[in-house]
Design a protein around this motif. Structure first.
Motif, mmCIF file in Angstrom:
data_model
loop_
_atom_site.group_PDB
_atom_site.id
_atom_site.type_symbol
_atom_site.label_atom_id
_atom_site.label_comp_id
_atom_site.label_asym_id
_atom_site.label_seq_id
_atom_site.Cartn_x
_atom_site.Cartn_y
_atom_site.Cartn_z
ATOM 1 N N THR A 22 19.333 -7.118 -95.595
ATOM 2 C CA THR A 22 18.705 -7.565 -96.066
ATOM 3 C C THR A 22 18.454 -6.765 -97.163
ATOM 4 O O THR A 22 17.681 -5.564 -96.640
ATOM 5 N N VAL A 23 19.090 -6.259 -97.984
ATOM 6 C CA VAL A 23 18.512 -4.891 -99.272
ATOM 7 C C VAL A 23 18.576 -5.737 -100.086
ATOM 8 O O VAL A 23 18.773 -6.803 -101.016
ATOM 9 N N THR A 24 17.450 -4.892 -100.441
ATOM 10 C CA THR A 24 16.819 -5.335 -102.567
ATOM 11 C C THR A 24 16.772 -4.414 -103.334
ATOM 12 O O THR A 24 16.382 -3.925 -103.298
ATOM 13 N N PRO A 25 18.112 -4.922 -104.766
ATOM 14 C CA PRO A 25 17.633 -3.957 -105.904
ATOM 15 C C PRO A 25 17.026 -4.203 -106.653
ATOM 16 O O PRO A 25 16.869 -5.382 -106.822
ATOM 17 N N VAL A 26 16.273 -3.598 -107.432
ATOM 18 C CA VAL A 26 15.335 -3.443 -107.545
ATOM 19 C C VAL A 26 15.547 -2.356 -108.755
ATOM 20 O O VAL A 26 16.056 -1.534 -108.897
ATOM 21 N N PRO A 27 14.781 -2.566 -110.269
ATOM 22 C CA PRO A 27 15.606 -1.660 -111.345
ATOM 23 C C PRO A 27 14.109 -0.872 -111.331
ATOM 24 O O PRO A 27 13.422 -0.712 -110.532
ATOM 25 N N PHE A 28 14.770 0.327 -111.961
ATOM 26 C CA PHE A 28 13.654 1.888 -111.262
ATOM 27 C C PHE A 28 14.223 2.512 -113.027
ATOM 28 O O PHE A 28 15.273 2.910 -112.973
ATOM 29 N N THR A 29 13.148 2.803 -113.129
ATOM 30 C CA THR A 29 13.364 3.581 -114.760
ATOM 31 C C THR A 29 12.424 5.077 -114.937
ATOM 32 O O THR A 29 12.112 4.831 -114.094
ATOM 33 N N PHE A 30 13.121 5.990 -115.171
ATOM 34 C CA PHE A 30 12.041 7.367 -115.101
ATOM 35 C C PHE A 30 12.754 7.681 -116.666
ATOM 36 O O PHE A 30 13.525 7.378 -117.824
ATOM 37 N N THR A 31 11.984 9.071 -116.730
ATOM 38 C CA THR A 31 12.153 9.956 -118.424
ATOM 39 C C THR A 31 12.427 11.242 -117.777
ATOM 40 O O THR A 31 12.408 12.463 -116.808
ATOM 41 N N ARG A 32 13.834 11.851 -118.387
ATOM 42 C CA ARG A 32 13.763 12.781 -118.602
ATOM 43 C C ARG A 32 14.092 13.426 -119.735
ATOM 44 O O ARG A 32 15.000 13.645 -120.922
ATOM 45 N N ASP A 33 13.266 14.786 -120.637
ATOM 46 C CA ASP A 33 13.523 15.330 -121.119
ATOM 47 C C ASP A 33 13.224 14.274 -123.245
ATOM 48 O O ASP A 33 13.947 14.019 -123.377
ATOM 49 N N GLY A 34 11.996 13.570 -122.905
ATOM 50 C CA GLY A 34 12.138 11.970 -123.787
ATOM 51 C C GLY A 34 12.684 10.984 -123.393
ATOM 52 O O GLY A 34 13.156 10.280 -123.994
ATOM 53 N N ASP A 35 13.955 11.079 -123.044
ATOM 54 C CA ASP A 35 15.270 9.832 -122.381
ATOM 55 C C ASP A 35 15.171 9.648 -120.996
ATOM 56 O O ASP A 35 14.667 10.446 -120.175
ATOM 57 N N ARG A 36 14.809 7.636 -121.146
ATOM 58 C CA ARG A 36 14.910 7.062 -120.299
ATOM 59 C C ARG A 36 16.948 6.519 -119.600
ATOM 60 O O ARG A 36 16.905 6.950 -120.334
ATOM 61 N N LEU A 37 15.666 6.618 -118.181
ATOM 62 C CA LEU A 37 17.028 6.589 -117.410
ATOM 63 C C LEU A 37 16.584 5.392 -117.009
ATOM 64 O O LEU A 37 15.753 5.451 -116.472
ATOM 65 N N VAL A 38 17.803 5.037 -116.420
ATOM 66 C CA VAL A 38 17.892 3.495 -115.828
ATOM 67 C C VAL A 38 18.785 3.653 -114.435
ATOM 68 O O VAL A 38 19.904 4.249 -114.638
ATOM 69 N N GLY A 39 18.196 3.163 -114.032
ATOM 70 C CA GLY A 39 18.718 3.036 -111.961
ATOM 71 C C GLY A 39 17.811 1.822 -111.626
ATOM 72 O O GLY A 39 18.030 1.084 -111.798
ATOM 73 N N ASN A 40 19.067 1.902 -110.154
ATOM 74 C CA ASN A 40 18.682 0.754 -109.564
ATOM 75 C C ASN A 40 18.188 1.241 -107.742
ATOM 76 O O ASN A 40 18.811 2.210 -107.801
ATOM 77 N N LEU A 41 17.266 0.363 -107.648
ATOM 78 C CA LEU A 41 16.608 1.137 -106.367
ATOM 79 C C LEU A 41 16.836 0.003 -104.980
ATOM 80 O O LEU A 41 16.330 -1.369 -105.556
ATOM 81 N N PHE A 42 17.528 0.413 -104.487
ATOM 82 C CA PHE A 42 18.095 -0.427 -102.692
ATOM 83 C C PHE A 42 16.725 -0.280 -101.833
ATOM 84 O O PHE A 42 16.444 1.313 -101.625
ATOM 85 N N LEU A 43 15.670 -0.956 -101.919
ATOM 86 C CA LEU A 43 14.819 -1.215 -100.968
ATOM 87 C C LEU A 43 15.447 -1.630 -99.394
ATOM 88 O O LEU A 43 15.677 -2.957 -99.338
ATOM 89 N N PRO A 44 15.658 -0.852 -98.152
ATOM 90 C CA PRO A 44 15.494 -1.851 -96.798
ATOM 91 C C PRO A 44 14.459 -3.037 -96.995
ATOM 92 O O PRO A 44 13.551 -3.736 -97.379
#
Length: 308
Positions: A22-44
């Motif tokens: 039972t794992v839930t992937p959810v979108p996760f974004t953050f920035t580095r030096d003004g650029d937006r980085l896009v990820g998937n956060l997998f939650l147990p």
């Protein structure tokens, strides 16, 4: 502490035995030096043991090896983040497809800042997994960022920065100068069937990135030539002696450059453990359950012990 294990015949994947699927992937974004980085956060399903930051191979994106190991660690009770590094996949940044090891290490530190600021993960220890080239990138990130509590390298590539071809460095510099003067970005394929002028002249790499096996929609088969200013002289070995946290090495005699892996492991002075699996090569660590499961099992146990 030094623990060493060799598995010639990996066990049945843990997810077929006891791991919680039972794992839930959810979108996760953050920035580095003004650029937006896009990820998937997998939650147990339950309260996470810790937060794992993952990073993957050369030119890869979050849906490939980094995401595979993030999902596997989430099945084992960890929150885990896989993300597209700056200039790759859904993340911002130019020149596109720039492979910059120190830049990727900076992305990892930005990811640590972001997960620590997330209310869902408040107070959770942060640990790290690097796969293939990501093993070397993560080594530098962990050596430089004391917030990361433990580190596992899976089929990691740990170059020493020596022997960089001046002609290759000059090619990268010329590509950067061209972009700065004209805006044109030179690139070559990451892989090709003929293993010609490509970033990864390995047949097994083409069989993954160049076919439906690994060529996910978010992946671009390209490598910015400007990367050659950054990759040939990158030194991951120097980070080994600077690690202040426990380290797990997962590798194979058939994976890339075992002597580098052994040299890195020898230089680590913190509590450490190594697990040697029987792979066909390097790339099967990205998608073979009989390698992923024991690697993830070992990392989960190692991290749990490391964070106490």
């Amino acid at each position: 502490m030094v623990d060493s294990t060799v598995l010639e015949n990996p066990p049945v994947p843990r997810h077929e035995r006891t791991a919680d699927m039972t794992v839930t992937p959810v979108p996760f974004t953050f920035t580095r030096d003004g650029d937006r980085l896009v990820g998937n956060l997998f939650l147990p399903a339950g309260d996470p043991t810790a937060v794992v930051i993952t990073t993957g191979p050369l030119t890869s994106v979050k849906e490939q090896a980094a995401g595979v190991y993030a999902a596997a660690l989430a099945e084992r009770g960890f929150a885990a983040l896989a993300f597209d590094h700056r200039t790759f996949g859904e993340s911002e940044g130019i020149p596109r497809q720039l492979e910059d090891p120190l830049g990727k290490a900076a992305d990892i530190s930005a990811a640590v800042t972001a997960v620590q600021a997330d209310p869902r993960l408040a107070g959770k220890p942060v640990v790290a997994v690097g796969v293939c080239a990501g093993g070397g990138y993560m080594a530098r990130a962990v050596a430089d960022d004391t917030r990361i509590r433990a580190f596992a390298g899976v089929a990691g590539v740990y170059p020493d920065g020596s022997g960089a071809d001046p002609a290759v460095l000059a090619r990268g510099r010329a590509a950067r100068e061209l972009r700065e003067s004209t805006g044109e970005i030179l690139s070559i394929p990451a892989v090709a069937a003929d293993n010609g002028d490509v970033a990864m002249p390995l047949t097994e790499a083409y069989e993954y990135y160049g076919t439906p096996r690994g060529a996910v929609p978010n992946y671009t088969n390209a490598f910015a030539v400007e990367s050659y200013e950054h990759t040939p002289g990158f030194d991951a070995q120097e980070a080994a002696a600077r690690l202040t946290v426990p380290f797990l090495l997962v590798h194979s005699a058939h994976a890339l450059v075992p002597p580098w892996a052994r040299a890195f492991y020898t230089a680590v002075t913190t509590p450490k453990s190594d697990l040697w699996l029987n792979s066909q090569g390097q790339i099967d660590f990205y998608d073979d359950p009989t390698l992923i499961a024991p690697a993830a099992d070992a990392a989960a146990a190692f991290f749990t012990k490391a964070i106490g």
